[in-house]
Design a protein around this motif. Structure first.
Motif, PDB file in Angstrom:
ATOM      1  N   ASN A  33       0.819  -1.215   0.000  1.00  0.00           N
ATOM      2  CA  ASN A  33       0.000   0.000   0.000  1.00  0.00           C
ATOM      3  C   ASN A  33       0.851   1.261   0.000  1.00  0.00           C
ATOM      4  N   ASP A  34       2.020   1.215   0.644  1.00  0.00           N
ATOM      5  CA  ASP A  34       2.896   2.391   0.657  1.00  0.00           C
ATOM      6  C   ASP A  34       3.442   2.702  -0.729  1.00  0.00           C
ATOM      7  N   LEU A  35       3.621   1.686  -1.557  1.00  0.00           N
ATOM      8  CA  LEU A  35       4.281   1.873  -2.846  1.00  0.00           C
ATOM      9  C   LEU A  35       3.399   2.600  -3.856  1.00  0.00           C
ATOM     10  N   VAL A  36       2.116   2.741  -3.572  1.00  0.00           N
ATOM     11  CA  VAL A  36       1.230   3.477  -4.482  1.00  0.00           C
ATOM     12  C   VAL A  36       1.408   4.983  -4.313  1.00  0.00           C
ATOM     13  N   THR A  37       1.697   5.421  -3.101  1.00  0.00           N
ATOM     14  CA  THR A  37       1.617   6.848  -2.771  1.00  0.00           C
ATOM     15  C   THR A  37       2.540   7.740  -3.601  1.00  0.00           C
ATOM     16  N   PRO A  38       3.818   7.383  -3.842  1.00  0.00           N
ATOM     17  CA  PRO A  38       4.646   8.293  -4.658  1.00  0.00           C
ATOM     18  C   PRO A  38       4.086   8.496  -6.061  1.00  0.00           C
ATOM     19  N   PHE A  39       3.617   7.420  -6.692  1.00  0.00           N
ATOM     20  CA  PHE A  39       3.056   7.552  -8.034  1.00  0.00           C
ATOM     21  C   PHE A  39       1.793   8.418  -8.014  1.00  0.00           C
ATOM     22  N   PHE A  40       0.949   8.203  -7.017  1.00  0.00           N
ATOM     23  CA  PHE A  40      -0.290   8.978  -6.932  1.00  0.00           C
ATOM     24  C   PHE A  40       0.009  10.468  -6.794  1.00  0.00           C
ATOM     25  N   VAL A  41       0.950  10.811  -5.929  1.00  0.00           N
ATOM     26  CA  VAL A  41       1.287  12.218  -5.706  1.00  0.00           C
ATOM     27  C   VAL A  41       1.898  12.841  -6.963  1.00  0.00           C
ATOM     28  N   VAL A  42       2.793  12.121  -7.615  1.00  0.00           N
ATOM     29  CA  VAL A  42       3.457  12.660  -8.816  1.00  0.00           C
ATOM     30  C   VAL A  42       2.441  12.900  -9.930  1.00  0.00           C
ATOM     31  N   PHE A  43       1.547  11.954 -10.156  1.00  0.00           N
ATOM     32  CA  PHE A  43       0.574  12.120 -11.234  1.00  0.00           C
ATOM     33  C   PHE A  43      -0.509  13.118 -10.853  1.00  0.00           C
ATOM     34  N   LEU A  44      -0.793  13.275  -9.568  1.00  0.00           N
ATOM     35  CA  LEU A  44      -1.709  14.328  -9.120  1.00  0.00           C
ATOM     36  C   LEU A  44      -1.107  15.706  -9.368  1.00  0.00           C
ATOM     37  N   SER A  45       0.207  15.833  -9.174  1.00  0.00           N
ATOM     38  CA  SER A  45       0.869  17.140  -9.355  1.00  0.00           C
ATOM     39  C   SER A  45       0.797  17.626 -10.790  1.00  0.00           C
ATOM     40  N   GLU A  46       0.464  16.741 -11.726  1.00  0.00           N
ATOM     41  CA  GLU A  46       0.316  17.143 -13.120  1.00  0.00           C
ATOM     42  C   GLU A  46      -0.898  18.043 -13.305  1.00  0.00           C
ATOM     43  N   TYR A  47      -1.863  17.939 -12.396  1.00  0.00           N
ATOM     44  CA  TYR A  47      -3.094  18.721 -12.496  1.00  0.00           C
ATOM     45  C   TYR A  47      -3.215  19.772 -11.398  1.00  0.00           C
ATOM     46  N   VAL A  48      -2.323  19.755 -10.437  1.00  0.00           N
ATOM     47  CA  VAL A  48      -2.424  20.643  -9.277  1.00  0.00           C
ATOM     48  C   VAL A  48      -1.151  21.472  -9.182  1.00  0.00           C
ATOM     49  N   GLU A  49      -1.286  22.778  -9.247  1.00  0.00           N
ATOM     50  CA  GLU A  49      -0.118  23.653  -9.148  1.00  0.00           C
ATOM     51  C   GLU A  49       0.248  23.939  -7.700  1.00  0.00           C
ATOM     52  N   GLU A  50      -0.749  23.974  -6.828  1.00  0.00           N
ATOM     53  CA  GLU A  50      -0.482  24.265  -5.423  1.00  0.00           C
ATOM     54  C   GLU A  50       0.066  23.024  -4.720  1.00  0.00           C
ATOM     55  N   ASP A  51       0.491  23.205  -3.460  1.00  0.00           N
ATOM     56  CA  ASP A  51       0.968  22.066  -2.679  1.00  0.00           C
ATOM     57  C   ASP A  51      -0.197  21.105  -2.450  1.00  0.00           C
ATOM     58  N   VAL A  52       0.105  19.831  -2.555  1.00  0.00           N
ATOM     59  CA  VAL A  52      -0.966  18.828  -2.618  1.00  0.00           C
ATOM     60  C   VAL A  52      -1.344  18.244  -1.270  1.00  0.00           C
ATOM     61  N   GLU A  53      -0.664  18.606  -0.186  1.00  0.00           N
ATOM     62  CA  GLU A  53      -0.920  17.950   1.104  1.00  0.00           C
ATOM     63  C   GLU A  53      -2.383  18.050   1.529  1.00  0.00           C
ATOM     64  N   ASN A  54      -2.977  19.231   1.305  1.00  0.00           N
ATOM     65  CA  ASN A  54      -4.353  19.453   1.733  1.00  0.00           C
ATOM     66  C   ASN A  54      -5.308  19.615   0.566  1.00  0.00           C
ATOM     67  N   PHE A  55      -4.871  19.227  -0.622  1.00  0.00           N
ATOM     68  CA  PHE A  55      -5.716  19.435  -1.796  1.00  0.00           C
ATOM     69  C   PHE A  55      -6.938  18.515  -1.754  1.00  0.00           C
ATOM     70  N   ASP A  56      -8.081  19.085  -2.075  1.00  0.00           N
ATOM     71  CA  ASP A  56      -9.331  18.333  -2.112  1.00  0.00           C
ATOM     72  C   ASP A  56      -9.504  17.756  -3.520  1.00  0.00           C
ATOM     73  N   VAL A  57      -9.381  16.447  -3.634  1.00  0.00           N
ATOM     74  CA  VAL A  57      -9.400  15.825  -4.959  1.00  0.00           C
ATOM     75  C   VAL A  57     -10.774  15.885  -5.608  1.00  0.00           C
ATOM     76  N   THR A  58     -11.819  16.227  -4.840  1.00  0.00           N
ATOM     77  CA  THR A  58     -13.145  16.350  -5.441  1.00  0.00           C
ATOM     78  C   THR A  58     -13.214  17.546  -6.391  1.00  0.00           C
ATOM     79  N   ASN A  59     -12.220  18.427  -6.341  1.00  0.00           N
ATOM     80  CA  ASN A  59     -12.184  19.563  -7.261  1.00  0.00           C
ATOM     81  C   ASN A  59     -11.720  19.167  -8.661  1.00  0.00           C
ATOM     82  N   LEU A  60     -11.191  17.964  -8.804  1.00  0.00           N
ATOM     83  CA  LEU A  60     -10.748  17.487 -10.107  1.00  0.00           C
ATOM     84  C   LEU A  60     -11.899  16.831 -10.853  1.00  0.00           C
ATOM     85  N   SER A  61     -11.812  16.859 -12.170  1.00  0.00           N
ATOM     86  CA  SER A  61     -12.840  16.217 -12.983  1.00  0.00           C
ATOM     87  C   SER A  61     -12.702  14.693 -12.900  1.00  0.00           C
TER      88      SER A  61
END
Length: 479
Positions: free
Chosen positions: A312-340
């Motif tokens: 389960n830990d091994l998913v997190t780096p990939f998830f954060v990196v691919f999330l950063s492609e759509y999020v310019e701000e820091d992602v720690e508190n980003f609400d993913v419901t704002n994404l399409s």
């Protein structure tokens, strides 16, 4: 005598009030305590005495290049007995004092005018500085002009980033503008990635010292083997692989409620809330549902190992990196419901396939009896015995088995020991190596032991951590 004692106290004190503390992180190596002790003395001698040691490490060069960060508020630490202070001409000192008194008297000639000027300003306007403030500002600016090297560059170039609950690296929002070197590296990455057929060997070479945040998602897809090097094939490949993943969801995900899959799904459901509990992003229900689907689909498609705690830990780096492609701000508190929905599906599918590529190279870590981990721990023991026999013998003397502390290092790839943002930076290098996660990882673990060898050799009472098997056995007995 009291003055000398006070002076010596401030020289001995490493943490002065308001002083700049070292920043620990992937791209900020911790300061060597041996350097810190005489840091300012060494700085004062840089220009006066040529360096004799031409083979100084890059870390020592880094420390010398950033020594001006200690200039703020260090007046107490200057050596007033040095020749530069002793040669001060008394006439110059008297003339300077007279000039200061004259300037002060001029400022006090018309105090009423200064007060009336201030009182006439409407409340809606900004308060104008008094003439004395302006004079102080001019004096400080003159000082900066006279001492551009030490005073203008004395502020830290990077913000202090806590290590545990921060994900974003230096190029995230809120960070200072990129340096010329960083811009040059980013441009080189973009040229490589936009070429008709990306040179993967050159991309690995450029990625080894770290990948810029802006191009990390596409770089990771290429380095993991998920994307083809040919740019014309990438769009169709992404579309096909993403549709294939969600085809697995439709075909297999409902089977999580079947009896022979219930244990797997139950363990995944228990482990996911424990994944990076200090980061709010991973506590969002929508994110946890994504992780459940990724892990469950991987587990049933790899029956030889199935799901094992730690994957389960091994998913997190990939998830954060691919999330950063759509999020310019820091992602720690980003609400993913704002994404399409399309964005979330892309992030989920890409995380699944890249994690699968990683696990293909280390799957024997998670098969029955975990033989891959057993072999890697044994290899680590042999490696340390060759490069630092003293540390190796110290472990043997106090009956410390490598499996007791290195099992988790291999099972979780050091993700429980490092902040996530440091793990992401480390994985830049792992993915640049042909067998980064299976072989190069051993050398990183050995480097940990050598880095803290002094603390290890000073330790005589090692608290033994039970192995995962012993922990499960103990829990069953308690129940």
């Amino acid at each position: 005598m009291a003055a000398e004692n006070s002076k010596q106290f401030w020289k001995r004190s490493a943490k002065l009030p308001g002083s700049i503390q070292p920043v620990y992180g992937a791209q900020h190596p911790p300061l060597d305590p041996r350097l810190t002790k005489n840091f300012i003395k060494e700085r004062s001698k840089v220009n006066a005495v040529p360096l004799k040691n031409k083979k100084a490490s890059s870390f020592h060069e880094f420390a010398r290049n950033t020594s001006d960060a200690w200039d703020i508020g260090d007046d107490e630490e200057e050596d007033f007995s040095s020749p530069s202070f002793q040669t001060l001409n008394s006439k110059v000192a008297l003339a300077t004092a007279a000039q200061v008194l004259e300037n002060h008297s001029k400022l006090r000639v018309k105090p009423e005018r200064s007060q009336s000027t201030t009182s006439d300003v409407p409340a809606s306007y900004k308060v104008i500085k008094s003439s004395s403030d302006a004079q102080l500002s001019r004096n400080s600016s003159d000082t900066c002009l006279r001492n551009p090297l030490h005073k203008q560059q004395s502020l830290p170039l990077r913000p202090i980033i806590p290590l545990v609950a921060r994900i974003s690296d230096q190029n995230a929002s809120g960070a200072p503008p990129m340096t010329v070197r960083e811009k040059t590296r980013l441009e080189k990455f973009r040229q490589l990635l936009s070429s008709h057929n990306t040179d993967l060997d050159e991309l690995r070479k450029c990625s080894w010292p770290g990948v810029p945040r802006e191009v990390r998602p596409v770089t990771w897809r290429l380095l993991s083997g998920y994307l083809p090097a040919n740019t014309e094939r990438r769009k169709l490949t992404l579309q096909r692989k993403r549709e294939e993943y969600f085809g697995f969801i439709e075909q297999y995900y409902d089977s999580r409620n079947e009896e022979h899959h219930q244990d797997t799904y139950r363990q995944i459901h228990i482990d996911i809330p424990r994944t990076n509990p200090l980061i709010p992003l991973f506590q969002q229900p929508l994110v946890q549902e994504i992780f459940e689907r990724i892990l469950f689909i991987w587990a049933i498609r790899h029956p030889a190992s199935g799901y094992v705690q730690g994957i389960n830990d091994l998913v997190t780096p990939f998830f954060v990196v691919f999330l950063s492609e759509y999020v310019e701000e820091d992602v720690e508190n980003f609400d993913v419901t704002n994404l399409s929905q399309d964005m979330l599906r892309s992030i989920e599918a890409d995380s699944f396939w890249c994690m699968s590529k990683l696990l293909d190279g280390i799957q024997d870590n998670y098969t029955f009896a975990q033989p891959g981990i057993q072999k890697k721990v044994k290899a680590l023991e042999e490696l340390v015995s060759r490069i630092d026999e003293q540390v190796h013998n110290h472990f043997r003397r106090y009956e410390v088995e490598y499996l007791q502390f290195a099992f988790r290092w291999m099972n979780n790839l050091l993700m429980r020991e490092l902040p996530l943002r440091c793990t992401i930076r480390l994985w830049d290098t792992y993915q640049s190596e042909p067998e980064g996660f299976s072989h190069f990882h051993l050398y990183v673990c050995a480097a940990f032991l050598i880095k803290w060898r002094k603390e290890i050799l000073d330790e005589e009472d090692f608290q033994r951590t039970p192995s995962p098997r012993e922990q499960r056995s103990h829990r069953k007995k308690v129940v």
